[in-house]
Design a protein around this motif. Structure first.
Motif, short mmCIF file in Angstrom:
data_model
loop_
_atom_site.label_atom_id
_atom_site.label_comp_id
_atom_site.label_asym_id
_atom_site.label_seq_id
_atom_site.Cartn_x
_atom_site.Cartn_y
_atom_site.Cartn_z
N UNK A 1 0.80 -1.23 0.00
CA UNK A 1 0.00 0.00 0.00
C UNK A 1 0.83 1.27 0.00
N UNK A 2 2.15 1.14 0.01
CA UNK A 2 3.00 2.33 0.07
C UNK A 2 2.98 3.14 -1.22
N UNK A 3 2.38 2.57 -2.27
CA UNK A 3 2.21 3.35 -3.50
C UNK A 3 1.16 4.45 -3.30
N UNK A 4 0.33 4.32 -2.26
CA UNK A 4 -0.65 5.35 -1.92
C UNK A 4 0.01 6.31 -0.94
N UNK A 5 0.53 7.39 -1.47
CA UNK A 5 1.41 8.27 -0.71
C UNK A 5 0.71 9.00 0.44
N UNK A 6 -0.61 9.08 0.40
CA UNK A 6 -1.33 9.76 1.48
C UNK A 6 -1.50 8.88 2.71
N UNK A 7 -1.29 7.58 2.56
CA UNK A 7 -1.44 6.66 3.69
C UNK A 7 -0.30 6.83 4.69
N UNK A 8 -0.65 6.83 5.96
CA UNK A 8 0.36 6.88 7.02
C UNK A 8 0.04 5.79 8.04
N UNK A 9 0.98 5.57 8.95
CA UNK A 9 0.80 4.54 9.97
C UNK A 9 -0.42 4.83 10.85
N UNK A 10 -0.78 6.09 11.03
CA UNK A 10 -1.93 6.43 11.88
C UNK A 10 -3.25 5.98 11.26
N UNK A 11 -3.22 5.59 9.97
CA UNK A 11 -4.45 5.18 9.27
C UNK A 11 -4.72 3.69 9.37
N UNK A 12 -3.80 2.92 9.96
CA UNK A 12 -3.86 1.46 9.83
C UNK A 12 -4.93 0.80 10.69
N UNK A 13 -5.53 1.54 11.62
CA UNK A 13 -6.62 0.99 12.42
C UNK A 13 -6.18 -0.10 13.37
N UNK A 14 -7.12 -0.98 13.71
CA UNK A 14 -6.84 -2.08 14.63
C UNK A 14 -6.30 -3.28 13.86
N UNK A 15 -7.21 -4.10 13.31
CA UNK A 15 -6.81 -5.26 12.52
C UNK A 15 -7.27 -5.10 11.07
N UNK A 16 -7.40 -3.86 10.64
CA UNK A 16 -7.89 -3.54 9.30
C UNK A 16 -6.86 -3.93 8.23
N UNK A 17 -7.35 -4.11 7.00
CA UNK A 17 -6.45 -4.38 5.89
C UNK A 17 -5.60 -3.16 5.54
N UNK A 18 -6.21 -1.98 5.55
CA UNK A 18 -5.47 -0.80 5.09
C UNK A 18 -5.79 0.45 5.90
N UNK A 19 -7.09 0.78 6.03
CA UNK A 19 -7.46 2.01 6.73
C UNK A 19 -8.61 1.73 7.69
N UNK A 20 -8.89 2.72 8.54
CA UNK A 20 -9.87 2.53 9.60
C UNK A 20 -11.29 2.95 9.24
#
Length: 280
Positions: free
Chosen positions: A201-220
Motif C-alpha cells: 500500500x506504500x504506493x498510496x502516498x497519502x497513507x500513514x501509519x496512523x491510518x492502519x486501524x486495529x486489525x484492518x487491511x489498510x485504513x480505519x
C-alpha cells in the motif's frame, strides 16, 4: 478508504456522526514565486482541510464490523476515533479468527465466515455470535481487557492481541472447519494503531501509519455511495448490497463513483481525508 484527520470540537470521546455529508468546495493554490516554494506550499495545502464545503448528500447507513470477514452490526450513530468507528467496546475490526499457526483467515478463503453474525448488548460490552445450525455463544469483551496479551500477526505485521478462550475457539472450529479444534478468536485490546503501512500500500502516498486501524487491511474507515452500488448492479445478473463491500458509511446523493474523487469529507464535525481507493 479514509483517514480521520481531526474533530472540529474538543470532545475527548470522539464525535458522533451526523447525517449531513459535505466535501471540499475547491480551494485553489495561489501563484508563488519559484517552483520549489510552490511545491512546498502544495504539499502543505494537501494536508490542510479546506475552510469551505458544499453539501453533496447524507448518510443513510452505518456499519461496524467487529470481526474481520464476519457480519456487520448496524448502528444509528458512531463515535469516530483514530482506530475507527466505535461505540464503547463495539469497535471496528478488533477481532480476527486465526489458525493454529497464528495466521488469520478471511472470507476469501473461508466463505462460511461471513455467515457468523455478531451482536452486542445495550452496554456494548458483551458480544454474542450466531451462525446457521449453531447455538449462540457470548464473549465478555470487557473481561478481555484484563487478560494478558500475546503477539499475533496481520498481513505479516505483528500486533498485540488477546486470546478469547477455548469455548469460542471450539464454536468457530466446529462451524467453519467441522472440527473441534483448528481456529481461535483473537482480540485487539489497544486504543490506537500500531502497524506501519503495508508494503503493497506504500504506493498510496497519502497513507500513514496512523491510518492502519486495529486489525484492518489498510485504513480505519470506508465510505460507499448507494449510486455506485446501483451502477454495479445494472451490470450483474445477481444484484449485491452495499454491505457486501463492507463500508462503514453508506451515502445517498452523489452520482455513481463520485466519492472516488473526493479529497476531503466532512460528516458532522469530523473531517476525513480520502487516502486510497478500496479494491473491493
Amino acid at each position: 478508504m479514509m483517514s480521520k484527520l481531526f474533530d472540529e470540537t474538543s470532545s475527548s470521546g470522539g464525535n458522533a456522526v451526523r447525517n449531513a455529508l459535505l466535501v471540499a468546495a475547491g480551494v485553489g493554490v495561489a501563484t508563488l514565486a519559484g517552483y520549489g516554494i510552490y511545491k512546498l506550499a502544495l504539499k502543505y495545502l494537501e494536508n490542510v482541510p479546506p475552510k469551505e464545503w458544499r453539501r453533496v448528500g447524507e448518510i443513510t447507513d452505518l456499519h461496524v464490523y467487529p470481526i474481520k470477514s464476519c457480519g456487520s452490526v448496524r448502528v444509528s450513530e458512531i463515535n469516530c476515533s483514530n482506530l475507527g468507528p466505535r461505540i464503547a467496546l463495539l469497535r471496528d475490526r478488533i477481532f480476527m479468527v486465526v489458525q493454529s499457526d497464528g495466521s488469520f483467515i478471511t472470507g476469501r478463503g473461508h466463505p462460511s465466515l461471513v455467515m457468523v453474525q455478531p451482536r452486542f448488548d445495550e452496554n456494548h460490552e458483551t458480544m454474542t455470535l450466531s451462525a446457521p445450525g449453531m447455538m449462540d455463544i457470548s464473549v465478555d469483551v470487557k473481561r478481555l481487557l484484563s487478560v494478558e496479551p500475546v503477539k499475533a500477526s496481520v498481513w505479516g505485521q505483528t500486533v498485540t492481541a488477546v486470546d478469547c478462550g477455548e469455548e469460542v475457539a471450539r464454536w468457530l472450529s466446529r462451524f467453519i472447519l467441522s472440527e473441534d479444534f483448528g481456529l481461535r478468536l483473537m482480540f485487539y485490546p489497544l486504543d490506537y494503531p500500531t502497524r506501519d503501512v503495508r508494503e503493497k500500500n506504500k504506493i498510496h502516498l497519502k497513507l500513514t501509519a496512523r491510518d492502519s486501524g486495529a486489525l484492518h487491511d489498510a485504513t480505519s474507515y470506508m465510505l460507499l455511495s448507494e449510486a455506485s452500488v446501483t451502477d454495479v448492479n445494472s451490470r450483474l445478473e445477481k444484484p449485491v448490497t452495499a454491505v457486501q463491500y463492507r463500508p462503514n458509511m453508506v451515502v445517498k446523493g452523489p452520482g455513481a463513483f463520485e466519492e472516488d474523487d473526493w479529497k476531503w469529507i466532512k460528516i458532522g464535525e469530523t473531517i476525513y481525508k480520502n487516502v486510497k481507493p478500496c479494491t473491493r
